[in-house]
Design a protein around this motif. Structure first.
Motif, PDB file in Angstrom:
ATOM      1  N   ASP A   1       0.829  -1.205   0.000  1.00  0.00           N
ATOM      2  CA  ASP A   1       0.000   0.000   0.000  1.00  0.00           C
ATOM      3  C   ASP A   1       0.866   1.258   0.000  1.00  0.00           C
ATOM      4  OD1 ASP A   1      -2.161  -1.673   0.172  1.00  0.00           O
ATOM      5  OD2 ASP A   1      -2.498  -1.379   2.324  1.00  0.00           O
ATOM      6  N   TRP A   2       0.313   2.315  -0.563  1.00  0.00           N
ATOM      7  CA  TRP A   2       0.991   3.613  -0.455  1.00  0.00           C
ATOM      8  C   TRP A   2       0.954   4.052   1.004  1.00  0.00           C
ATOM      9  CZ3 TRP A   2       0.031   8.388   1.514  1.00  0.00           C
ATOM     10  CH2 TRP A   2       0.902   9.416   1.128  1.00  0.00           C
ATOM     11  N   MET A   3       2.011   4.668   1.478  1.00  0.00           N
ATOM     12  CA  MET A   3       2.009   5.225   2.841  1.00  0.00           C
ATOM     13  C   MET A   3       2.926   6.440   2.867  1.00  0.00           C
ATOM     14  SD  MET A   3       4.258   2.264   4.771  1.00  0.00           S
ATOM     15  CE  MET A   3       3.631   0.858   3.833  1.00  0.00           C
ATOM     16  N   PRO A   4       2.642   7.405   3.739  1.00  0.00           N
ATOM     17  CA  PRO A   4       3.516   8.576   3.812  1.00  0.00           C
ATOM     18  C   PRO A   4       4.935   8.157   4.218  1.00  0.00           C
ATOM     19  CG  PRO A   4       1.497   8.931   5.103  1.00  0.00           C
ATOM     20  CD  PRO A   4       1.512   7.490   4.700  1.00  0.00           C
ATOM     21  N   ASP A   5       5.922   8.868   3.700  1.00  0.00           N
ATOM     22  CA  ASP A   5       7.317   8.529   4.023  1.00  0.00           C
ATOM     23  C   ASP A   5       7.564   8.545   5.538  1.00  0.00           C
ATOM     24  OD1 ASP A   5       7.853   8.251   1.372  1.00  0.00           O
ATOM     25  OD2 ASP A   5       8.771  10.245   1.138  1.00  0.00           O
ATOM     26  N   ALA A   6       6.953   9.524   6.207  1.00  0.00           N
ATOM     27  CA  ALA A   6       7.202   9.655   7.658  1.00  0.00           C
ATOM     28  C   ALA A   6       6.588   8.475   8.426  1.00  0.00           C
ATOM     29  CB  ALA A   6       6.642  10.972   8.180  1.00  0.00           C
ATOM     30  N   TYR A   7       5.464   7.958   7.942  1.00  0.00           N
ATOM     31  CA  TYR A   7       4.827   6.786   8.566  1.00  0.00           C
ATOM     32  C   TYR A   7       5.771   5.586   8.428  1.00  0.00           C
ATOM     33  CZ  TYR A   7       1.263   3.014   9.044  1.00  0.00           C
ATOM     34  OH  TYR A   7       0.543   1.896   9.410  1.00  0.00           O
ATOM     35  N   ARG A   8       6.293   5.416   7.217  1.00  0.00           N
ATOM     36  CA  ARG A   8       7.226   4.311   6.967  1.00  0.00           C
ATOM     37  C   ARG A   8       8.465   4.441   7.874  1.00  0.00           C
ATOM     38  NH1 ARG A   8       7.703   1.061   2.383  1.00  0.00           N
ATOM     39  NH2 ARG A   8       6.248   2.415   1.271  1.00  0.00           N
ATOM     40  N   ALA A   9       9.015   5.648   7.926  1.00  0.00           N
ATOM     41  CA  ALA A   9      10.239   5.863   8.720  1.00  0.00           C
ATOM     42  C   ALA A   9       9.977   5.616  10.209  1.00  0.00           C
ATOM     43  CB  ALA A   9      10.766   7.276   8.492  1.00  0.00           C
TER      44      ALA A   9
ATOM     45  N   GLU B   1      11.529  -5.696   7.248  1.00  0.00           N
ATOM     46  CA  GLU B   1      11.924  -5.922   5.853  1.00  0.00           C
ATOM     47  C   GLU B   1      10.779  -5.629   4.881  1.00  0.00           C
ATOM     48  OE1 GLU B   1      15.547  -9.136   5.781  1.00  0.00           O
ATOM     49  OE2 GLU B   1      13.576  -9.901   6.285  1.00  0.00           O
ATOM     50  N   THR B   2       9.532  -5.820   5.336  1.00  0.00           N
ATOM     51  CA  THR B   2       8.400  -5.537   4.447  1.00  0.00           C
ATOM     52  C   THR B   2       8.286  -4.043   4.158  1.00  0.00           C
ATOM     53  OG1 THR B   2       6.757  -5.229   6.217  1.00  0.00           O
ATOM     54  CG2 THR B   2       7.061  -7.483   5.402  1.00  0.00           C
ATOM     55  N   LEU B   3       9.022  -3.227   4.922  1.00  0.00           N
ATOM     56  CA  LEU B   3       9.004  -1.777   4.687  1.00  0.00           C
ATOM     57  C   LEU B   3      10.188  -1.342   3.827  1.00  0.00           C
ATOM     58  CD1 LEU B   3       8.003  -0.947   8.326  1.00  0.00           C
ATOM     59  CD2 LEU B   3       6.646  -0.278   6.331  1.00  0.00           C
ATOM     60  N   GLY B   4      10.934  -2.326   3.303  1.00  0.00           N
ATOM     61  CA  GLY B   4      12.015  -2.006   2.387  1.00  0.00           C
ATOM     62  C   GLY B   4      13.367  -1.782   3.048  1.00  0.00           C
ATOM     63  N   THR B   5      13.531  -2.299   4.274  1.00  0.00           N
ATOM     64  CA  THR B   5      14.837  -2.164   4.950  1.00  0.00           C
ATOM     65  C   THR B   5      15.395  -3.563   5.156  1.00  0.00           C
ATOM     66  OG1 THR B   5      13.550  -0.700   6.347  1.00  0.00           O
ATOM     67  CG2 THR B   5      15.891  -0.825   6.809  1.00  0.00           C
ATOM     68  N   SER B   6      16.673  -3.751   4.891  1.00  0.00           N
ATOM     69  CA  SER B   6      17.208  -5.102   5.059  1.00  0.00           C
ATOM     70  C   SER B   6      17.625  -5.350   6.509  1.00  0.00           C
ATOM     71  CB  SER B   6      18.407  -5.319   4.143  1.00  0.00           C
ATOM     72  OG  SER B   6      19.511  -4.582   4.618  1.00  0.00           O
ATOM     73  N   ARG B   7      17.640  -6.610   6.871  1.00  0.00           N
ATOM     74  CA  ARG B   7      18.042  -6.986   8.220  1.00  0.00           C
ATOM     75  C   ARG B   7      19.504  -6.588   8.460  1.00  0.00           C
ATOM     76  NH1 ARG B   7      16.991 -13.069  10.034  1.00  0.00           N
ATOM     77  NH2 ARG B   7      15.114 -12.561   8.890  1.00  0.00           N
TER      78      ARG B   7
END
Ligand SMILES: [Fe+2]
Ligand SMILES: [Fe+2]
Length: 347
Positions: free
Chosen positions: A51-59, A114-120
């Motif tokens: 889903d689309w989400m605001p960058d700040a929410y993801r961070a 990881e589902t948010l695009g950050t690697s372990r």
């Protein structure tokens, strides 16, 4: 998955498209996506990885989930110290299972991040270099066997109070990870309680040992809920996004109210002369928390900060061959699949 209804309301064709170019006519794409996101959060729907989400929410989620994951694996250390010294086979088996559970919690949470695009790898690197934190509670030492009980009762107990509301967090993978984590945490809390009860009803020395452990762990466990609401930098936004459902002070109050009768049943006292029931508020009043100590431990000046991170780094370095072997094994299987699965390259 957030339901399609909310997306359609805001006129976005698919939440999965993240470039923001597909908004309805006369509307900038990003605005439409933002409205769909807001509508999904308002309707208590789950936001999912695509889903689309605001960058700040993801961070914010990456920061929170990473800190949570780091706390799970660093938290293995203080108790692992006691596995070889557990007083019976039964206690050893229980403690080993508990410490292994914490490793599992770390894995669920790194996977959620990881589902948010950050690697372990990236997150572990940030932990090892001090750029990301873990819960400051794990910078205190475990001096006696009774500390294992106090950690289970109070630290895992505080963790449950914090994490049960996270089962309803707006981000799907984090919320789902929390469901299983909370079930296991409640076993951890009970094993700690049962251990302390055995000591409290044991010899006078054992009782004193249990009381001493509770005296040392009580205040740090109250600090686990974070700074008071008026000083908590991220709270308001996290609550608006429904990542967080209750304020730090609210959760802390709830925890104190749960612990007071449990301490009585244990035959132990909580080290706070100001602790008393307030009929008017319907909660217990308690004494002031030493936030200077909290900030010092957070800054790296707690009793065990250096030891925890250096042991973590060492464990990571010593595990390099396992990661390499796992990667080689995975590559071999992928290779076998591509070549038609003759089995020739399988180990
Ligand atoms: Fe855990
Ligand atoms: Fe736990």
């Amino acid at each position: 998955m957030a339901t399609a209804a909310a997306h359609q309301t805001a006129g976005t064709p698919a939440y999965g498209a993240q470039d923001g170019t597909a908004g309805p006519a006369g509307d900038t794409g990003t605005d439409a996506y933002q409205r769909a996101f807001d509508a999904a959060v308002a309707a208590d729907e789950r936001i999912e990885p695509r889903d689309w989400m605001p960058d700040a929410y993801r961070a914010t989620l990456v920061r929170q989930i990473a800190q949570h994951a780091h706390s799970e694996i660093i938290g293995m250390q203080p108790e692992a110290n006691w596995i070889t010294r557990a007083p019976s086979l039964r206690r050893k088996a229980i403690l080993m299972a508990k410490v292994q559970d914490e490793a599992g919690h770390g894995l669920y949470l790194y996977s959620a991040a990881e589902t948010l695009g950050t690697s372990r790898e990236e997150l572990l690197d940030k932990l090892h270099s001090g750029r990301q934190k873990y819960s400051s509670i794990f910078n205190y030492p475990t001096l006696t066997w009774a500390d294992v009980g106090a950690i289970g009762w109070l630290v895992d107990g505080a963790a449950i109070t914090n994490q049960v509301p996270l089962c309803r967090c707006s981000y799907g993978p984090y919320a789902r990870a929390m469901v299983r984590v909370c079930k296991e945490e409640s076993f951890h809390q009970r094993q700690g309680y049962e251990l302390l009860l055995a000591l409290s009803r044991g010899t006078p020395e054992q009782h004193a040992m249990a009381q001493d452990a509770v005296n040392r762990w009580w205040w740090p466990s109250l600090m686990m809920f974070g700074p008071p609401d008026d000083e908590s930098a991220h709270s308001a936004q996290s609550m608006a996004w429904k990542i967080k459902r209750h304020s730090n002070d609210e959760l802390r109050r709830r925890f104190v109210d749960i612990c007071v009768p449990q301490a009585e049943s244990l035959g132990l006292t909580l080290p706070d002369p100001d602790l008393k029931w307030n009929e008017e508020r319907g909660h217990h009043d308690f004494g002031p928390i030493d936030w200077t100590e909290f900030r010092e431990v957070l800054k790296g000046n707690g009793p065990c900060n250096e030891q925890r991170i250096s042991q973590r780094r060492q464990a990571h370095d010593e595990g390099a061959w396992v990661r390499e072997a796992a990667a080689a094994h995975a590559a071999k299987h992928t290779g076998a699949g591509r070549s038609g699965g003759t089995g020739a390259t399988r180990s």
